[in-house]
Design a protein around this motif. Structure first.
Motif, mmCIF file in Angstrom:
data_model
loop_
_atom_site.group_PDB
_atom_site.id
_atom_site.type_symbol
_atom_site.label_atom_id
_atom_site.label_comp_id
_atom_site.label_asym_id
_atom_site.label_seq_id
_atom_site.Cartn_x
_atom_site.Cartn_y
_atom_site.Cartn_z
ATOM 1 N N PRO A 118 0.767 -1.172 0.074
ATOM 2 C CA PRO A 118 -0.207 -0.052 -0.002
ATOM 3 C C PRO A 118 0.820 1.211 0.015
ATOM 4 O O PRO A 118 1.839 1.347 0.753
ATOM 5 C CB PRO A 118 -0.754 -0.160 1.294
ATOM 6 C CG PRO A 118 -0.657 -1.582 1.707
ATOM 7 C CD PRO A 118 0.685 -2.054 1.232
ATOM 8 N N VAL A 119 0.436 2.145 -0.862
ATOM 9 C CA VAL A 119 1.210 3.456 -0.914
ATOM 10 C C VAL A 119 0.034 4.452 -0.792
ATOM 11 O O VAL A 119 -0.853 4.584 -1.518
ATOM 12 C CB VAL A 119 2.078 3.469 -2.211
ATOM 13 C CG1 VAL A 119 2.793 4.899 -2.345
ATOM 14 C CG2 VAL A 119 3.036 2.532 -2.302
ATOM 15 N N PRO A 120 0.357 5.491 -0.098
ATOM 16 C CA PRO A 120 -0.435 6.813 -0.060
ATOM 17 C C PRO A 120 -0.744 7.318 -1.225
ATOM 18 O O PRO A 120 0.027 7.529 -1.897
ATOM 19 C CB PRO A 120 -0.016 7.660 1.140
ATOM 20 C CG PRO A 120 0.936 6.789 1.945
ATOM 21 C CD PRO A 120 1.490 5.686 1.117
ATOM 22 N N GLY A 121 -2.002 7.983 -1.631
ATOM 23 C CA GLY A 121 -1.911 8.506 -2.682
ATOM 24 C C GLY A 121 -1.181 9.881 -2.864
ATOM 25 O O GLY A 121 -0.955 10.598 -1.764
ATOM 26 N N ALA B 238 8.557 2.584 -3.437
ATOM 27 C CA ALA B 238 8.148 1.840 -2.379
ATOM 28 C C ALA B 238 8.337 0.208 -2.544
ATOM 29 O O ALA B 238 8.845 -0.527 -1.707
ATOM 30 C CB ALA B 238 6.514 1.832 -1.921
ATOM 31 N N ALA B 239 8.136 -0.374 -3.674
ATOM 32 C CA ALA B 239 8.512 -1.586 -4.321
ATOM 33 C C ALA B 239 9.967 -1.671 -4.121
ATOM 34 O O ALA B 239 10.497 -2.908 -3.438
ATOM 35 C CB ALA B 239 8.028 -1.711 -5.472
ATOM 36 N N ALA B 240 10.798 -0.673 -4.787
ATOM 37 C CA ALA B 240 12.280 -1.162 -4.476
ATOM 38 C C ALA B 240 12.796 -0.850 -3.333
ATOM 39 O O ALA B 240 13.778 -1.453 -2.964
ATOM 40 C CB ALA B 240 12.681 0.128 -5.582
ATOM 41 N N GLU B 241 11.892 -0.282 -2.419
ATOM 42 C CA GLU B 241 12.405 -0.137 -0.790
ATOM 43 C C GLU B 241 12.067 -1.626 0.071
ATOM 44 O O GLU B 241 12.581 -1.710 1.141
ATOM 45 C CB GLU B 241 12.109 0.981 -0.241
ATOM 46 C CG GLU B 241 12.766 2.282 -0.635
ATOM 47 C CD GLU B 241 12.362 3.536 0.013
ATOM 48 O OE1 GLU B 241 10.977 3.436 0.591
ATOM 49 O OE2 GLU B 241 13.030 4.609 -0.164
#
Length: 236
Positions: free
Chosen positions: A51-54, A68-71
């Motif tokens: 999940p990533v905030p808008g 977010a995916a790379a981290e």
């Protein structure tokens, strides 16, 4: 070396038929884990949800989703970057690196049609690469999966973090001299019959997927639900 992960950067919204059929098309591409960064619809199963905030714009959202995916510690170092409107139409053993041609030619294409944020971001990304010693970069802004590593993705995002419409794929490809093979972008913008049924990749707009002949072709090619959709989705 094992198969790469798949990382989707996904917009908000439960109704996303393009994502459903993109997931089905992964049967044509060997992979390890599938990840959805951004919004993971409730009908999706057996993927890693990040999940990533808008964010205020779609460009900033896609950048935040990729970061977010790379981290994420469980995402594999090697992954393929997907949007939810990418379809793998033919079996592919290993995803090649593909590009759209020189950035200055792509810039001319967009400049002849409209002025806007996307074109500004293209020009700013080109200027950034020139400042970094890449005066004639290639464009990787194609609607096809792009091989990446987490390490390089984060370095790319850090390098271009001051740009609000960063052309992430192009900056990545230019920074690391990826090269690759030139193709025409497989994005289909019209509802008619003007697309190749033998193309290894296709991409659609919501309109062309829902109402165009290309959408009907894709739906007919992948009638069987994938392992990544819940049983309730079989009726869609």
């Amino acid at each position: 070396m094992g198969h790469p992960d798949i990382v989707y950067v996904v917009r908000p919204g439960e109704h996303n038929p393009q994502l459903r059929y993109s997931l089905r098309s992964l049967a044509n591409l060997p992979h390890r884990q599938v990840w959805v960064a951004g919004h993971c619809p409730a009908w999706v199963r057996d993927v890693g949800a990040i999940p990533v905030p808008g964010q205020p714009t779609k460009y900033l959202s896609s950048t935040a989703n990729l970061r977010a995916a790379a981290e994420h510690p469980d995402v594999a170092e090697d992954f393929l970057l997907f949007n939810d409107d990418f379809f793998v139409m033919q079996p592919i053993g290993v995803m090649p690196v593909l590009h759209r041609g020189p950035v200055n030619q792509v810039e001319g294409y967009y400049a002849a049609r409209a002025q806007g944020k996307y074109l500004r971001g293209l020009r700013e990304t080109r200027a950034l690469l020139a400042d970094l010693g890449v005066p004639a970069p290639l464009s990787y802004e194609l609607h096809v999966p792009m091989p990446m590593t987490k390490t390089r993705a984060l370095e790319t995002l850090d390098t271009g973090q001051h740009l609000d419409v960063l052309h992430k794929r192009t900056l990545y490809g230019g920074l690391y001299s990826l090269g690759g093979r030139h193709i025409t972008d497989p994005k289909i913008l019209t509802r008619g019959n003007h697309f190749s049924r033998a193309a290894p990749f296709l991409s659609t707009m919501p309109d062309t997927f829902n109402y165009g002949q290309v959408g009907a072709f894709i739906r007919a090619r992948f009638p069987t639900p994938s392992p990544y959709e819940k049983r309730a989705g079989r009726s869609r």
